[in-house]
Write an enzyme that holds these catalytic residues in place. Structure first.
Site, PDB file in Angstrom:
ATOM      1  N   ASP A 137       0.851  -1.188   0.000  1.00 19.93           N
ATOM      2  CA  ASP A 137       0.000   0.000   0.000  1.00 19.93           C
ATOM      3  C   ASP A 137       0.888   1.239   0.000  1.00 19.93           C
ATOM      4  OD1 ASP A 137      -2.342   1.416  -0.045  1.00 19.93           O
ATOM      5  OD2 ASP A 137      -2.651   1.341   2.118  1.00 19.93           O
ATOM      6  N   TYR A 172       1.139   5.703  -0.570  1.00 21.46           N
ATOM      7  CA  TYR A 172       0.702   6.883   0.186  1.00 21.46           C
ATOM      8  C   TYR A 172       0.817   8.050  -0.799  1.00 21.46           C
ATOM      9  CZ  TYR A 172       0.652   9.410   4.771  1.00 21.46           C
ATOM     10  OH  TYR A 172       0.347  10.154   5.879  1.00 21.46           O
ATOM     11  N   HIS A 188      -3.588  13.862   0.982  1.00 19.86           N
ATOM     12  CA  HIS A 188      -3.825  12.940   2.093  1.00 19.86           C
ATOM     13  C   HIS A 188      -2.628  12.974   3.052  1.00 19.86           C
ATOM     14  CE1 HIS A 188      -5.058   9.367   4.306  1.00 19.86           C
ATOM     15  NE2 HIS A 188      -3.906   8.793   4.026  1.00 19.86           N
ATOM     16  N   ARG A 190       1.405  15.020  13.354  1.00 17.40           N
ATOM     17  CA  ARG A 190       2.659  15.744  13.654  1.00 17.40           C
ATOM     18  C   ARG A 190       2.495  17.195  13.224  1.00 17.40           C
ATOM     19  NH1 ARG A 190       4.030  11.353  10.725  1.00 17.40           N
ATOM     20  NH2 ARG A 190       3.992  12.709   8.911  1.00 17.40           N
ATOM     21  N   GLU A 207     -10.550   3.811   3.749  1.00 16.02           N
ATOM     22  CA  GLU A 207      -9.688   4.609   2.881  1.00 16.02           C
ATOM     23  C   GLU A 207     -10.031   4.250   1.444  1.00 16.02           C
ATOM     24  OE1 GLU A 207      -5.565   4.026   4.089  1.00 16.02           O
ATOM     25  OE2 GLU A 207      -5.756   5.689   5.530  1.00 16.02           O
ATOM     26  N   GLU A 246      -9.224   3.912  -2.222  1.00 16.76           N
ATOM     27  CA  GLU A 246      -7.974   3.782  -2.976  1.00 16.76           C
ATOM     28  C   GLU A 246      -8.225   3.076  -4.305  1.00 16.76           C
ATOM     29  OE1 GLU A 246      -4.678   2.259  -0.752  1.00 16.76           O
ATOM     30  OE2 GLU A 246      -5.364   3.134   1.151  1.00 16.76           O
ATOM     31  N   ASP A 251      -9.058   0.304   2.165  1.00 20.58           N
ATOM     32  CA  ASP A 251      -8.062  -0.058   3.173  1.00 20.58           C
ATOM     33  C   ASP A 251      -8.604   0.367   4.540  1.00 20.58           C
ATOM     34  OD1 ASP A 251      -5.714  -0.652   4.537  1.00 20.58           O
ATOM     35  OD2 ASP A 251      -4.771   1.252   4.024  1.00 20.58           O
ATOM     36  N   ARG A 256      -7.964   4.013  13.447  1.00 20.57           N
ATOM     37  CA  ARG A 256      -7.086   5.170  13.659  1.00 20.57           C
ATOM     38  C   ARG A 256      -6.486   5.232  15.057  1.00 20.57           C
ATOM     39  NH1 ARG A 256      -5.918   6.058   8.549  1.00 20.57           N
ATOM     40  NH2 ARG A 256      -7.719   6.680   7.305  1.00 20.57           N
ATOM     41  N   GLN A 300      -3.739   2.787  15.076  1.00 21.71           N
ATOM     42  CA  GLN A 300      -2.682   3.294  14.189  1.00 21.71           C
ATOM     43  C   GLN A 300      -1.835   4.367  14.889  1.00 21.71           C
ATOM     44  OE1 GLN A 300      -4.218   4.923  10.530  1.00 21.71           O
ATOM     45  NE2 GLN A 300      -2.215   5.380   9.686  1.00 21.71           N
ATOM     46  N   TYR A 338       2.114   3.206  15.157  1.00 24.00           N
ATOM     47  CA  TYR A 338       2.749   3.394  13.841  1.00 24.00           C
ATOM     48  C   TYR A 338       4.215   3.790  13.875  1.00 24.00           C
ATOM     49  CZ  TYR A 338       2.978   8.516  13.396  1.00 24.00           C
ATOM     50  OH  TYR A 338       3.304   9.832  13.537  1.00 24.00           O
ATOM     51  N   LYS A 342      -4.345  -1.923  10.196  1.00 27.18           N
ATOM     52  CA  LYS A 342      -4.779  -2.103   8.817  1.00 27.18           C
ATOM     53  C   LYS A 342      -4.768  -3.558   8.353  1.00 27.18           C
ATOM     54  CE  LYS A 342      -3.310   2.540   7.523  1.00 27.18           C
ATOM     55  NZ  LYS A 342      -4.259   3.041   6.514  1.00 27.18           N
ATOM     56  N   THR A 396      -9.108  -5.768   4.068  1.00 25.54           N
ATOM     57  CA  THR A 396      -8.991  -4.822   2.961  1.00 25.54           C
ATOM     58  C   THR A 396      -9.970  -5.308   1.901  1.00 25.54           C
ATOM     59  OG1 THR A 396      -6.632  -4.560   3.445  1.00 25.54           O
ATOM     60  CG2 THR A 396      -7.398  -3.734   1.319  1.00 25.54           C
ATOM     61  N   THR A 433      -4.770   6.393   0.097  1.00 24.89           N
ATOM     62  CA  THR A 433      -6.019   7.156   0.089  1.00 24.89           C
ATOM     63  C   THR A 433      -5.983   8.242  -0.982  1.00 24.89           C
ATOM     64  OG1 THR A 433      -6.148   6.805   2.445  1.00 24.89           O
ATOM     65  CG2 THR A 433      -7.590   8.509   1.534  1.00 24.89           C
ATOM     66  N   GLU A 471      -9.766  12.474   7.583  1.00 24.30           N
ATOM     67  CA  GLU A 471      -9.599  13.801   6.983  1.00 24.30           C
ATOM     68  C   GLU A 471     -10.924  14.564   6.932  1.00 24.30           C
ATOM     69  OE1 GLU A 471      -6.900  13.909   3.306  1.00 24.30           O
ATOM     70  OE2 GLU A 471      -7.404  11.797   3.534  1.00 24.30           O
TER      71      GLU A 471
HETATM   72 CA    CA Z   1      -4.019   3.037   2.847  1.00 22.64          CA
END
Ligand code: CA
Length: 444
Positions: free
Chosen positions: A137, A139, A144, A153, A209, A211, A243, A247, A250, A254, A263, A267, A370, A384
């Site tokens: 997967d 990004y 996104h 962050r 997500e 995708e 996906d 959260r 995650q 992560y 995740k 899927t 995403t 989001e």
């Molecule tokens: Ca994804």
């Protein structure tokens, strides 16, 4: 472009000629099916209108139509597309041409021979298109990545590697499921920013997500790489990918190695694989990098990729709560965006994946990440759309959603349209959220 894209072409399968049909004669996507309620062997089919064409059966009934497709037909009795994928682009292109000619309204001979090889979609059971050996997967939407980065962050939203490296991680292939498979809410370690310790329990912020996935066709040998200019020769076709993401799990797990249990529980894929040949009229330029962004490194750059490496796919996410379903209300669109917003093209993802000698194999799936665009209504996940739950959605039923609740149905849809061409669609990837199961060892 060739006869297969001719917008005026119609089929003797009348449902394929309806203007909003996802599967007109210009599309002809491949999938794996068997007749519902039977134990017959699953095999390769092609979607046409509201019907599935049983390819092996069709070729037996109309041998003269399929005389140039022996190599491809030998593997169409198999219960996955892997062997057809392994043949590469050319036999597939010829097979698609043959099927288009045989289903053409003007081909009354083939109609008489082949009509018994059609089965209504309502009477078939679909299977995963391929045995997916490996799933990666990416990004690839900078919108996104910037949105998510600024939530996780705030001082360091987009990391310095983003504009150089197509960021990805190795996903879990065993839990990939076909559209309409229910998805159980995962249990995991959750720790909010103000919690002293993590707790174990059902995810409180389950998300989707939206995708696009690309199935690898012909592979490359271990130790070899794939030049950007050749990357599309290694792609079989595209599908929709959800996906599902927890959260809260995650956010806690992560760092430093990326997503894991957040995740790997499910899927969801759409059943029909749209070939690159069918997408030819909808090719678009690659993302235009704003001034000041670095140019892609040489191995990720060709004039052809810049000019037409993109694909103009409209993607829509729809949501239906259990209450809406009880009231007979259809799923409602919560976002819509375009695949042209991706910072990296599919060919760049393939070339980058293999550059170090990693062997891609037929049936491997590479998902885009995403798909989010610059607008607020173009955000491809709830994280989001609701800004991590701070701005919940209000649905027409009056219900609100920060994240998914049990009983929610998520439906992804995709289609391509362009002036002078027939619209083609991807079908959909759907799944209903089921309550969490129990945890071995208990929760805390
Ligand atoms: Ca994804």
């Amino acid at each position: 472009m060739d006869d297969t894209h001719e917008p005026g072409r119609s089929s003797w399968v009348r449902s394929a000629n309806e203007p909003d049909c996802d599967f007109p004669i210009q599309n002809l996507p491949f999938g794996i099916f068997r007749r519902r309620g039977t134990v017959e062997k699953a095999r390769v089919g092609v979607a046409i209108g509201t019907m599935v064409l049983d390819l092996v059966d069709a070729a037996e009934r109309a041998p003269t139509e399929f005389v140039g497709n022996r190599e491809a037909l030998e593997v169409c009795g198999e219960a996955s597309l892997n062997a057809l994928m392994a043949l590469g682009r050319r036999p597939l292109r010829v097979l698609r041409e043959t099927i288009g000619n045989a289903l053409d309204l003007r081909n009354t001979v083939a109609q008489a021979q082949m009509k018994a090889a059609l089965i209504p979609m309502a009477d078939v059971e679909m299977f995963l298109p391929a045995q997916i050996g490996d799933y990666t997967d990416f990004y690839a939407s900078i919108y996104h990545a910037t949105n998510v980065g600024s939530m996780f962050r705030p001082d360091n939203a987009l990391l310095p590697n983003y504009k150089y490296v197509p960021i990805g991680y190795h996903g879990r292939a065993s839990s990939m499921v076909l559209s309409d498979t229910p998805v159980q809410r995962p249990v995991g370690q959750r720790k909010g920013p103000n919690d002293a310790e993590p707790s174990v329990g059902p995810s409180r912020s389950l998300d989707y997500e939206c995708e696009v996935g690309v199935f690898v066709g012909a592979g490359n040998a271990l130790g070899s790489s794939i030049a950007l200019a050749d990357a599309e020769e290694h792609m079989f076709g595209l599908c929709l990918v959800n996906d599902w993401s927890a959260r809260d799990v995650q956010a806690w797990e992560y760092q430093p190695l990326g997503p894991f249990l957040a995740k790997n529980f499910a899927t969801t894929l759409s059943p029909w694989v749209i070939t690159l040949d069918a997408l030819e009229p909808f090719r678009a330029p690659a993302f235009v990098r704003p001034e000041g962004d670095p140019a892609p490194l040489p191995y990720l750059s060709t004039p052809e990729n810049e000019a037409a490496g993109g694909v103009a796919i409209t993607l829509e996410v729809r949501l239906q709560t259990a209450t809406m379903r009880e009231r007979g209300a259809a799923p409602v669109a919560v976002s819509q965006t375009s695949f042209t917003h991706m910072y990296w093209t599919l060919a760049q993802l393939v070339a980058h994946h293999a550059m170090g000698g990693c062997n891609l194999r037929p049936g491997d799936l590479l998902a885009s990440g995403t798909v989010s665009g610059p607008g607020k209504s173009e955000r491809g996940c709830l994280l989001e759309l609701t800004w991590r739950g701070a701005e919940p959605l209000t649905l027409p039923s009056g219900e609100t959603r920060a994240f998914l609740e049990d009983g929610d149905l998520v439906e992804l849809a995709g289609w391509c349209s362009a002036a002078g061409f027939r619209r083609i669609g991807f079908g959909s990837a759907r799944g209903i959220v089921l309550p969490a199961g129990s945890v071995a060892g208990g929760t805390a």
